[in-house]
Design an enzyme around this catalytic site. Structure first.
Site, PDB file in Angstrom:
ATOM      1  N   GLY A  47      69.280  66.773  76.745  1.00 15.53           N
ATOM      2  CA  GLY A  47      69.513  66.746  75.317  1.00 15.53           C
ATOM      3  C   GLY A  47      68.413  67.497  74.601  1.00 15.53           C
ATOM      4  O   GLY A  47      67.382  67.817  75.199  1.00 15.53           O
ATOM      5  N   GLN A  52      62.706  70.064  67.887  1.00 15.44           N
ATOM      6  CA  GLN A  52      62.022  70.553  69.089  1.00 15.44           C
ATOM      7  C   GLN A  52      61.976  72.076  69.153  1.00 15.44           C
ATOM      8  O   GLN A  52      61.143  72.635  69.865  1.00 15.44           O
ATOM      9  CB  GLN A  52      62.702  70.018  70.361  1.00 15.44           C
ATOM     10  N   CYS A 100      61.131  64.546  78.623  1.00 16.33           N
ATOM     11  CA  CYS A 100      61.393  65.214  77.347  1.00 16.33           C
ATOM     12  C   CYS A 100      60.879  66.641  77.460  1.00 16.33           C
ATOM     13  O   CYS A 100      59.785  66.869  77.981  1.00 16.33           O
ATOM     14  CB  CYS A 100      60.656  64.472  76.232  1.00 16.33           C
ATOM     15  N   LEU A 101      61.662  67.585  76.966  1.00 14.12           N
ATOM     16  CA  LEU A 101      61.256  68.993  77.048  1.00 14.12           C
ATOM     17  C   LEU A 101      60.001  69.257  76.209  1.00 14.12           C
ATOM     18  O   LEU A 101      59.320  70.248  76.427  1.00 14.12           O
ATOM     19  CB  LEU A 101      62.406  69.905  76.620  1.00 14.12           C
ATOM     20  N   HIS A 142      67.041  58.401  72.564  1.00 15.79           N
ATOM     21  CA  HIS A 142      65.918  59.330  72.741  1.00 15.79           C
ATOM     22  C   HIS A 142      66.045  60.506  71.761  1.00 15.79           C
ATOM     23  O   HIS A 142      65.075  60.852  71.070  1.00 15.79           O
ATOM     24  CB  HIS A 142      65.908  59.834  74.189  1.00 15.79           C
ATOM     25  N   GLU A 143      67.232  61.112  71.716  1.00 19.80           N
ATOM     26  CA  GLU A 143      67.394  62.302  70.861  1.00 19.80           C
ATOM     27  C   GLU A 143      67.281  61.952  69.386  1.00 19.80           C
ATOM     28  O   GLU A 143      66.662  62.694  68.613  1.00 19.80           O
ATOM     29  CB  GLU A 143      68.729  62.998  71.146  1.00 19.80           C
ATOM     30  N   HIS A 146      63.836  61.656  67.942  1.00 18.72           N
ATOM     31  CA  HIS A 146      63.187  62.915  67.554  1.00 18.72           C
ATOM     32  C   HIS A 146      63.375  63.206  66.064  1.00 18.72           C
ATOM     33  O   HIS A 146      62.509  63.816  65.433  1.00 18.72           O
ATOM     34  CB  HIS A 146      63.786  64.088  68.345  1.00 18.72           C
TER      35      HIS A 146
HETATM   36 NI    NI Z   1      62.991  64.581  73.969  1.00 21.31          NI
END
Ligand code: NI
Length: 172
Positions: A47, A52, A100-101, A142-143, A146
């Site tokens: 995701g 991000q 997480c990226l 999680h997304e 952000h």
């Molecule tokens: Ni993330």
């Protein structure tokens, strides 16, 4: 369109509350979403949230087919979710390892609600309303975190539940 640079933990933009999207179906929104999918695909993410890649808007995407980063995870449909609202269902929590990226190379064991309902809009402004559980519910939590400036390490109950992927999962 292209994969964009992913901001890393420490960048102030990741800690801001993102702005609501006011107009759907615009070329700008479509371009943002294409870049988000390109970026997620290039990095094998499950995701991605717009902040991000440096865009402080309430847009998240996710999709899990078979993902080498999450070998045990069940599939989650390809979704574009804009201006999401989460309704956590019940009190049951579940621990799971997250990556997480924006936090490359690390994983953390995070407790999330097992079930939730989420509502929002797709890129054309069509409503989305789903009730989900388990990994799908984890990805959404999680997304959407952000969009409120929350990275998963901020949810850890104990810093020892954070570690490097190759130390935690040497066989992956
Ligand atoms: Ni993330």
């Amino acid at each position: 369109m292209a994969a964009r640079k992913v901001l890393k933990m420490g960048d102030p933009l990741l800690y801001k509350r993102a702005e609501e999207v006011r107009e759907f179906g615009t070329p700008e929104l479509d371009a943002l979403i294409r870049d988000m999918f390109d970026t997620m695909a290039a990095l094998n993410g499950a995701g991605l949230a717009a902040p991000q890649i440096g865009v402080s808007q309430r847009v998240v995407i996710f999709e899990v087919q078979s993902n080498p980063r999450y070998p045990d995870a069940e599939a989650v449909p390809r979704t574009i979710l804009i201006n999401p609202v989460l309704e956590l269902l019940g009190s049951e929590m579940e621990d799971g390892w997250e990556g997480c990226l924006s936090v490359p190379g690390l994983r953390g064991l995070v407790s999330r609600h097992k079930r939730l309902r989420y509502r929002g809009f797709d890129e054309k402004g069509k409503p989305i309303d789903r009730t989900v559980s388990d990994f799908h519910a984890r990805v959404v939590q999680h997304e959407c975190d952000h969009l409120d400036g929350i990275l998963y390490p901020m949810r850890l109950k104990d810093i020892r539940l954070l570690g490097f992927e190759d130390a935690l999962f040497p066989d992956l």
